[in-house]
Design a protein around this motif. Structure first.
Motif, PDB file in Angstrom:
ATOM      1  N   LEU A   1      48.059  29.182   2.164  1.00 62.64           N
ATOM      2  CA  LEU A   1      48.560  30.158   3.136  1.00 62.64           C
ATOM      3  C   LEU A   1      49.299  29.466   4.278  1.00 62.64           C
ATOM      4  O   LEU A   1      50.325  29.967   4.768  1.00 62.64           O
ATOM      5  N   ARG A   2      48.795  28.316   4.683  1.00 66.72           N
ATOM      6  CA  ARG A   2      49.459  27.581   5.762  1.00 66.72           C
ATOM      7  C   ARG A   2      50.827  27.076   5.321  1.00 66.72           C
ATOM      8  O   ARG A   2      51.818  27.214   6.049  1.00 66.72           O
ATOM      9  N   LEU A   3      50.899  26.510   4.121  1.00 66.21           N
ATOM     10  CA  LEU A   3      52.172  25.974   3.645  1.00 66.21           C
ATOM     11  C   LEU A   3      53.221  27.078   3.518  1.00 66.21           C
ATOM     12  O   LEU A   3      54.346  26.949   4.017  1.00 66.21           O
ATOM     13  N   LEU A   4      52.856  28.162   2.858  1.00 65.39           N
ATOM     14  CA  LEU A   4      53.834  29.213   2.608  1.00 65.39           C
ATOM     15  C   LEU A   4      54.097  30.075   3.834  1.00 65.39           C
ATOM     16  O   LEU A   4      55.100  30.798   3.882  1.00 65.39           O
ATOM     17  N   GLY A   5      53.217  30.008   4.820  1.00 61.88           N
ATOM     18  CA  GLY A   5      53.430  30.770   6.047  1.00 61.88           C
ATOM     19  C   GLY A   5      54.111  29.981   7.141  1.00 61.88           C
ATOM     20  O   GLY A   5      54.407  30.526   8.214  1.00 61.88           O
ATOM     21  N   THR A   6      54.372  28.699   6.901  1.00 61.37           N
ATOM     22  CA  THR A   6      55.006  27.864   7.925  1.00 61.37           C
ATOM     23  C   THR A   6      56.472  28.271   8.104  1.00 61.37           C
ATOM     24  O   THR A   6      57.210  28.372   7.125  1.00 61.37           O
ATOM     25  N   PRO A   7      56.911  28.517   9.330  1.00 59.90           N
ATOM     26  CA  PRO A   7      58.304  28.880   9.568  1.00 59.90           C
ATOM     27  C   PRO A   7      59.261  27.834   9.001  1.00 59.90           C
ATOM     28  O   PRO A   7      58.999  26.629   9.053  1.00 59.90           O
ATOM     29  N   GLU A   8      60.348  28.297   8.427  1.00 64.38           N
ATOM     30  CA  GLU A   8      61.415  27.482   7.847  1.00 64.38           C
ATOM     31  C   GLU A   8      60.998  26.714   6.599  1.00 64.38           C
ATOM     32  O   GLU A   8      61.751  25.880   6.097  1.00 64.38           O
ATOM     33  N   ILE A   9      59.791  27.000   6.099  1.00 66.32           N
ATOM     34  CA  ILE A   9      59.373  26.417   4.809  1.00 66.32           C
ATOM     35  C   ILE A   9      59.390  27.543   3.781  1.00 66.32           C
ATOM     36  O   ILE A   9      58.422  28.271   3.609  1.00 66.32           O
TER      37      ILE A   9
ATOM     38  N   PRO B   1      51.311  30.688  13.643  1.00 66.74           N
ATOM     39  CA  PRO B   1      50.572  31.731  14.384  1.00 66.74           C
ATOM     40  C   PRO B   1      49.924  32.733  13.437  1.00 66.74           C
ATOM     41  O   PRO B   1      50.519  33.158  12.451  1.00 66.74           O
ATOM     42  N   GLY B   2      48.681  33.094  13.732  1.00 73.12           N
ATOM     43  CA  GLY B   2      47.969  34.073  12.925  1.00 73.12           C
ATOM     44  C   GLY B   2      47.384  33.526  11.635  1.00 73.12           C
ATOM     45  O   GLY B   2      46.852  34.289  10.826  1.00 73.12           O
ATOM     46  N   HIS B   3      47.446  32.204  11.441  1.00 67.47           N
ATOM     47  CA  HIS B   3      46.981  31.626  10.183  1.00 67.47           C
ATOM     48  C   HIS B   3      45.483  31.874   9.967  1.00 67.47           C
ATOM     49  O   HIS B   3      45.067  32.277   8.869  1.00 67.47           O
ATOM     50  N   ALA B   4      44.660  31.638  10.978  1.00 64.55           N
ATOM     51  CA  ALA B   4      43.213  31.800  10.819  1.00 64.55           C
ATOM     52  C   ALA B   4      42.859  33.246  10.489  1.00 64.55           C
ATOM     53  O   ALA B   4      42.004  33.506   9.625  1.00 64.55           O
ATOM     54  N   GLU B   5      43.534  34.177  11.142  1.00 66.56           N
ATOM     55  CA  GLU B   5      43.272  35.596  10.889  1.00 66.56           C
ATOM     56  C   GLU B   5      43.661  35.982   9.467  1.00 66.56           C
ATOM     57  O   GLU B   5      42.945  36.735   8.786  1.00 66.56           O
ATOM     58  N   LEU B   6      44.813  35.460   8.999  1.00 67.00           N
ATOM     59  CA  LEU B   6      45.252  35.777   7.641  1.00 67.00           C
ATOM     60  C   LEU B   6      44.297  35.196   6.608  1.00 67.00           C
ATOM     61  O   LEU B   6      43.978  35.842   5.602  1.00 67.00           O
ATOM     62  N   LEU B   7      43.809  33.995   6.852  1.00 63.03           N
ATOM     63  CA  LEU B   7      42.854  33.389   5.928  1.00 63.03           C
ATOM     64  C   LEU B   7      41.581  34.222   5.865  1.00 63.03           C
ATOM     65  O   LEU B   7      41.065  34.497   4.767  1.00 63.03           O
ATOM     66  N   ASP B   8      41.060  34.629   7.015  1.00 62.12           N
ATOM     67  CA  ASP B   8      39.852  35.463   7.026  1.00 62.12           C
ATOM     68  C   ASP B   8      40.086  36.772   6.268  1.00 62.12           C
ATOM     69  O   ASP B   8      39.237  37.198   5.478  1.00 62.12           O
ATOM     70  N   LYS B   9      41.233  37.382   6.522  1.00 61.48           N
ATOM     71  CA  LYS B   9      41.549  38.665   5.891  1.00 61.48           C
ATOM     72  C   LYS B   9      41.670  38.521   4.376  1.00 61.48           C
ATOM     73  O   LYS B   9      41.132  39.337   3.610  1.00 61.48           O
TER      74      LYS B   9
END
Length: 381
Positions: free
Chosen positions: A10-18, A61-69
């Motif tokens: 989720l972090r990799l694919l949610g990183t801006p410009e990646i 931004p919002g990574h922890a919340e998205l992981l929990d969700k």
């Protein structure tokens, strides 16, 4: 998938410009998302730009919340929900042959028969059926009829859950697949997160698909119905299918994008012809001119892949000279839209008498009334 591994994805694919392209380069270089984040700046500099390295240095931004969700979503129904990546056995092999396969695929539905569809790259029995969001009544009937026939023959129908032809195709497949059959009746590839249904009118349909088929998305939970997402998801619809059938489509239609992507991936493209006066048929006619196979029965589609594939016999659409022409009005109504004045001239009936008979035929399901005070003959699926 462990929670920590999911977090890295989720972090990799949610990183801006990646985007997918940069993410694939990083995965090719370092193996896993976790390994990507273990690299120093010098190693990352060999693969991505300085701005991309900067974004990779901290969770978006919002990574922890998205992981929990996402983790909670998976835990709510562990036998019905998964997150698939290209390295997993359940990831569809056919998508690996695409130029831009989804790196994370969210799935919810009936996994009992998913492996049969996911494991086969060339012998899979899956057909995409797509078309207009604003089809004619005849187009809706064709979508249901072809999907029902495909499902009855043991094929999985793939579409996009949109209004119009997509929804009718899913409904026809669910109706045609035998109870207890060892197949996924239908697969819906959507352009939102799987925690919501779009359009809302298809909530009940989505639940039915989840029970006897599969819902797929490459978009994270919480993703709204953004316009740009729907053309992009079409490559997955085409990639999952051995062929793509376009039922109705205007010249500027997302269905033509799906057909083009299918052709680019080496898949077969089929199109149902329509009236030369109907805007919804012009896209199909263009596809036929470009080499798509003109079809009028589901048998013509299935026989293209396996001549021995059984398919239930279905009647060909009526022609204006077929059954029902003993009716003095119906005999003059064709499959091309026709106005009241033209019908009055053909039949010689008084306007009031003609209007009354047209209403009777409409209520009987023999004709349909179109916008602009036009009438068209209708063949039920």
């Amino acid at each position: 998938m462990e929670r920590s591994e999911l977090g890295h994805w989720l972090r990799l694919l949610g990183t801006p410009e990646i985007g997918n392209d940069a993410a694939r380069r990083l995965l090719t270089a370092f193996g896993t998302p976790g390994a990507v984040f273990a690299q120093d700046a010098e190693a990352l500099a060999q693969v991505v730009s300085a701005r991309q390295r900067q974004h990779l240095s901290a969770p978006p931004p919002g990574h922890a919340e998205l992981l929990d969700k996402t983790w909670h979503w998976l835990e709510q129904a562990p036998t019905q929900r998964r997150v698939l990546t290209p390295g997993q056995a359940d990831y569809p092999v056919a998508l690996l042959n695409m130029a831009d396969p989804p790196l994370l695929l969210y799935a919810t539905g009936n996994f009992a028969h998913w492996p049969a569809l996911a494991a086969m790259a060339d012998a899979r029995r899956s057909l995409a059926i797509v078309g207009s969001r604003n089809p004619t009544p005849q187009g809706l009937a064709h979508a249901r009829q072809f999907a029902r026939g495909a499902a009855a023959a043991g094929w999985t129908v793939v579409s996009g859950l949109a209004l119009g032809v997509d929804g009718a195709a899913h409904e026809g497949a669910l109706d045609g697949a035998a109870d207890g059959a060892e197949q996924l009746a239908t697969v819906a590839v959507v352009g939102t997160g799987l925690d919501s249904v779009y359009p809302k009118a298809h909530l009940a349909l989505a639940r039915a698909i989840a029970a006897r088929g599969m819902l797929l998305s490459e978009y994270p939970l919480g993703t709204p119905p953004l316009a740009a997402n729907f053309p992009r998801r079409n490559r997955i619809i085409a990639g999952l299918s051995r062929g793509t059938l376009v039922v109705e489509a205007a010249l500027r239609s997302g269905s033509l994008i799906t057909a083009r992507l299918a052709a680019e991936q080496g898949r077969e493209v089929f199109a149902i012809p329509g009236s030369i006066h109907a805007p919804q048929a012009r896209g199909c006619h263009q596809l036929i001119q470009q080499g798509a196979k003109l079809v009028t029965r589901i048998e013509e589609v299935l026989e293209e892949f396996a001549p021995a594939t059984p398919a239930p016999a279905m009647p060909a659409p009526d022609s204006p000279a077929d059954a029902g022409t003993d009716d003095e009005v119906l005999a003059h109504v064709g499959f091309d839209p026709m106005g009241l004045d033209a019908l009055a001239a053909r039949t010689g009936l008084p306007t009031a008498t003609l209007q009354a008979r047209l209403l009777e035929l409409e209520l009987a399901g023999r004709i349909v009334r179109l916008p602009g005070a036009l009438f068209q003959r209708f063949t039920a699926a």
